[in-house]
Structure formats: C-alpha cells, structure tokens
Design a protein around this motif. Structure first.
Motif, short mmCIF file in Angstrom:
data_model
loop_
_atom_site.label_atom_id
_atom_site.label_comp_id
_atom_site.label_asym_id
_atom_site.label_seq_id
_atom_site.Cartn_x
_atom_site.Cartn_y
_atom_site.Cartn_z
N THR A 15 37.40 20.23 59.28
CA THR A 15 38.59 20.95 59.74
C THR A 15 38.43 21.37 61.20
O THR A 15 39.36 21.24 62.00
CB THR A 15 38.82 22.19 58.85
OG1 THR A 15 38.96 21.75 57.50
CG2 THR A 15 40.07 22.94 59.27
N GLU A 16 37.25 21.85 61.56
CA GLU A 16 36.99 22.29 62.93
C GLU A 16 37.13 21.12 63.92
O GLU A 16 37.77 21.25 64.95
CB GLU A 16 35.58 22.88 63.03
CG GLU A 16 35.20 23.29 64.44
CD GLU A 16 33.75 23.75 64.56
OE1 GLU A 16 33.27 23.82 65.70
OE2 GLU A 16 33.11 24.03 63.52
N HIS A 17 36.52 19.99 63.59
CA HIS A 17 36.58 18.84 64.50
C HIS A 17 37.97 18.23 64.56
O HIS A 17 38.42 17.81 65.63
CB HIS A 17 35.53 17.80 64.11
CG HIS A 17 34.14 18.28 64.37
ND1 HIS A 17 33.08 17.94 63.57
CD2 HIS A 17 33.63 19.09 65.33
CE1 HIS A 17 31.98 18.53 64.02
NE2 HIS A 17 32.30 19.23 65.08
N ARG A 20 39.95 20.48 66.83
CA ARG A 20 39.57 20.27 68.23
C ARG A 20 40.19 18.99 68.78
O ARG A 20 40.73 18.97 69.89
CB ARG A 20 38.05 20.20 68.32
CG ARG A 20 37.51 20.10 69.71
CD ARG A 20 36.63 21.29 70.02
NE ARG A 20 36.28 21.27 71.41
CZ ARG A 20 35.05 21.10 71.85
NH1 ARG A 20 34.05 20.99 71.01
NH2 ARG A 20 34.81 21.10 73.14
#
Length: 152
Positions: A15-17, A20
């Motif tokens: 989810t973070e990548h 980003r």
C-alpha cells in the motif's frame, strides 16, 4: 472466470509503495484503436490501465503486427522506460477506449534512486512483468512460426 493477474499493481506492491507511485500519476484517456507507443521509439512514460484493453504487439515482416498479450485493469503497460537505452521493444494499441494512469519514467526513476526500498519494489514488479511478457512473446512467436517450420 479468469484468474487475477499476479503482476497487477495491487497484487505486487505494498500500500505504501502503491501510494508513492500513484502520487506521480496523471489520468489519461486513449480512444479505441489509438497507438500508445511504437517499437523503436523513445520510452519516456508508462501506464497502468484503469479500464479498457490494451494489446501489446510485435512487428512481423510482411504482415500486420501480431498481438502478444491483452492487458486490463491494474496492469502495467510498458517496461522499457526503466532500462537504457529507453526504447520500446513492442508496440501497444488501445483495443477499446482506455482510461489509464500515466507516469513520467524519468521522475519515477529518480524516486527509485532516492529511496532504495521503493526502487527495489518497483524494480521487482517491473522484472516480474518483463519475465511474463517475454514468455508471452516467445509463445506467440512459436504460434506464428512453428507450424511453417514443421511443414518444411
């Protein structure tokens, strides 16, 4: 029923990548039959399909380009932006109206260089896509040429 692609962005990136990467996205649309890129031209961008179908094609001497693979929602269109000399190895055409997220390859490479963990995640994702596309292309070429070779 079709099996979800193991290389779709949601299946591969955290989810973070994803967040980003998606912070770099710009929404674009391609009408049916639009050429998205041509083999041999500069690979400066890449896309993630939101809706519609994109067909990857390989040129065949004396014939229409041969379809290699159809791509749909959540799938990566283009990997040549990541590897020098940044030139498309296949061609792509919108087979239906396509809505997509477009990314600037140079900007994403800069983010990858600035954050090695993010860069590794993107590199592994694109590598998985590349491996699958290579296999699909090989299979398609065998479909095109093996029957002729066997007839000789």
């Amino acid at each position: 029923m079709s099996t979800p692609s193991p290389i779709r962005i949601a299946a591969v990136l955290s989810t973070e990548h994803r967040g980003r990467l998606m912070s770099q996205a710009r929404e674009v649309n391609f009408p049916e039959n639009a050429r998205i890129f041509e083999e041999g031209s500069a690979a400066e961008s890449f896309w993630i399909v939101r809706s519609g179908t994109v067909t990857l094609q390989i040129p065949v001497a004396g014939r229409r380009p041969a379809p290699v693979e159809n791509l749909g929602s959540g799938e990566l269109v283009g990997w040549s932006w990541l590897f020098p000399p940044y030139v498309w190895q296949l061609s792509a055409e919108a087979m239906t109206p396509v809505r997509a997220y477009e990314f600037d390859g140079t900007a994403v490479r800069m983010l990858m260089d600035a954050d090695p963990v993010f860069g590794s995640a993107i590199g592994h994702w694109v590598g998985r896509v590349l491996a699958l596309r290579l296999q699909q292309t090989r299979t398609r070429l065998l479909d095109l040429y093996a029957p002729r070779l066997m007839a000789r």
